[in-house]
Design a protein around this motif. Structure first.
Motif, PDB file in Angstrom:
ATOM      1  N   UNK A  62       0.844  -1.193   0.000  1.00 46.44           N
ATOM      2  CA  UNK A  62       0.000   0.000   0.000  1.00 46.44           C
ATOM      3  C   UNK A  62       0.882   1.247   0.000  1.00 46.44           C
ATOM      4  N   UNK A  63       0.527   2.281  -0.754  1.00 49.01           N
ATOM      5  CA  UNK A  63       1.352   3.490  -0.807  1.00 49.01           C
ATOM      6  C   UNK A  63       1.221   4.348   0.443  1.00 49.01           C
ATOM      7  N   UNK A  64       2.227   5.185   0.676  1.00 49.28           N
ATOM      8  CA  UNK A  64       2.149   6.165   1.766  1.00 49.28           C
ATOM      9  C   UNK A  64       0.921   7.043   1.558  1.00 49.28           C
ATOM     10  N   UNK A  65       0.278   7.389   2.643  1.00 49.86           N
ATOM     11  CA  UNK A  65      -0.927   8.214   2.569  1.00 49.86           C
ATOM     12  C   UNK A  65      -2.206   7.416   2.529  1.00 49.86           C
ATOM     13  N   UNK A  66      -2.102   6.087   2.441  1.00 47.38           N
ATOM     14  CA  UNK A  66      -3.300   5.247   2.495  1.00 47.38           C
ATOM     15  C   UNK A  66      -3.978   5.421   3.851  1.00 47.38           C
ATOM     16  N   UNK A  67      -5.270   5.657   3.841  1.00 46.97           N
ATOM     17  CA  UNK A  67      -6.060   5.711   5.072  1.00 46.97           C
ATOM     18  C   UNK A  67      -6.778   4.384   5.230  1.00 46.97           C
ATOM     19  N   UNK A 201      -8.085 -10.004  12.216  1.00 45.59           N
ATOM     20  CA  UNK A 201      -7.147  -9.962  11.083  1.00 45.59           C
ATOM     21  C   UNK A 201      -5.758  -9.582  11.572  1.00 45.59           C
ATOM     22  N   UNK A 202      -4.763 -10.292  11.031  1.00 45.43           N
ATOM     23  CA  UNK A 202      -3.377 -10.042  11.419  1.00 45.43           C
ATOM     24  C   UNK A 202      -2.665  -9.135  10.412  1.00 45.43           C
ATOM     25  N   UNK A 203      -2.754  -9.444   9.114  1.00 46.45           N
ATOM     26  CA  UNK A 203      -2.077  -8.664   8.082  1.00 46.45           C
ATOM     27  C   UNK A 203      -2.904  -8.646   6.804  1.00 46.45           C
ATOM     28  N   UNK A 204      -2.801  -7.505   6.094  1.00 45.26           N
ATOM     29  CA  UNK A 204      -3.371  -7.358   4.760  1.00 45.26           C
ATOM     30  C   UNK A 204      -2.237  -6.900   3.852  1.00 45.26           C
ATOM     31  N   UNK A 205      -2.124  -7.521   2.676  1.00 44.37           N
ATOM     32  CA  UNK A 205      -1.057  -7.146   1.737  1.00 44.37           C
ATOM     33  C   UNK A 205      -1.616  -7.057   0.317  1.00 44.37           C
ATOM     34  N   UNK A 206      -1.092  -6.077  -0.442  1.00 44.87           N
ATOM     35  CA  UNK A 206      -1.333  -6.014  -1.877  1.00 44.87           C
ATOM     36  C   UNK A 206      -0.113  -6.591  -2.561  1.00 44.87           C
ATOM     37  N   UNK A 207      -0.338  -7.513  -3.502  1.00 46.32           N
ATOM     38  CA  UNK A 207       0.764  -8.185  -4.188  1.00 46.32           C
ATOM     39  C   UNK A 207       0.662  -7.919  -5.692  1.00 46.32           C
ATOM     40  N   UNK A 208       1.798  -8.018  -6.402  1.00 47.30           N
ATOM     41  CA  UNK A 208       1.777  -7.797  -7.859  1.00 47.30           C
ATOM     42  C   UNK A 208       0.854  -8.781  -8.563  1.00 47.30           C
TER      43      UNK A 208
END
Length: 208
Positions: A62-67, A201-208
């Motif tokens: 996730x990019x910086x500034x994501x809320x 929930x422990x972690x959320x990730x965006x992947x390519x």
């Protein structure tokens, strides 16, 4: 309140034991909820800002500034751990329970995590890692993933639904399009078998 006041008056005359006013009872209930429960209705009423976190730097895809923000918080939990970048393993297990995962209010309603991106983004997959506690994962059994396509403010499209899920980690293929919002929504009563009214929930990730 009026019935409670009458019952109190029968037990002890008001001149002897002053009964608290309606406003005092209401303020006491609000204070209790804010300190111990994080009631969603009070969050809306009092604009509780602690539920929203702004990502200071790029993390978990996730990019910086994501809320990002949840529908509610359980007790002392906050949503910050879901994008803290600490991988599963000894480093994460060494964290205290409130820093290891986020948990919703335990109530028979839909629960969700929402991510608002600072600019349109395209990603290949979403990874959801459910909470690990006391040697067990606690995946949601019934949930869906939604995106808000770029330019479609307030319009959410479901991209995946899960029913009878038991996997501790779920990978969700995302459509080949830009989006500005992302949501993981647990159905009412769709949590793990042990605590079906809790989203954990422990972690959320965006992947390519």
């Amino acid at each position: 309140f009026d019935q409670l006041h009458r019952l109190g008056s029968e037990i002890a005359p008001l001149p002897t034991v002053p009964f608290p006013s309606r406003d005092l009872v209401a303020l006491t209930m609000i204070a209790h909820d804010l300190l111990f429960l994080t009631d969603p209705s009070l969050d809306r009423l009092l604009a509780r800002g602690a539920r929203t976190v702004v990502l200071p730097q790029a993390r978990n895809g996730f990019p910086a500034g994501t809320r990002f923000f949840p529908d509610s918080n359980h007790g002392d939990y906050t949503v910050a751990p879901v994008l803290d970048g600490v991988p599963a393993g000894p480093a994460r297990e060494a964290l205290g329970w409130r820093d290891r995962a986020w948990a919703s209010l335990e109530s028979p309603a839909e629960h969700w995590l929402e991510f608002a991106l600072p600019a349109p983004l395209r990603a290949g997959r979403l990874e959801i890692e459910w909470a690990w506690d006391n040697g067990l994962h606690h995946p949601a059994r019934e949930f869906r993933v939604e995106i808000q396509p770029a330019g479609a403010v307030g319009q959410w499209s479901t991209v995946a639904r899960f029913s009878g899920n038991a996997s501790p980690v779920n990978l969700v293929a995302l459509p080949a399009m830009e989006f500005t919002g992302l949501r993981v929504v647990q159905a009412a009563g769709g949590g793990g078998p042990a605590r079906p009214d809790l989203m954990w929930v422990q972690q959320i990730r965006l992947l390519p």
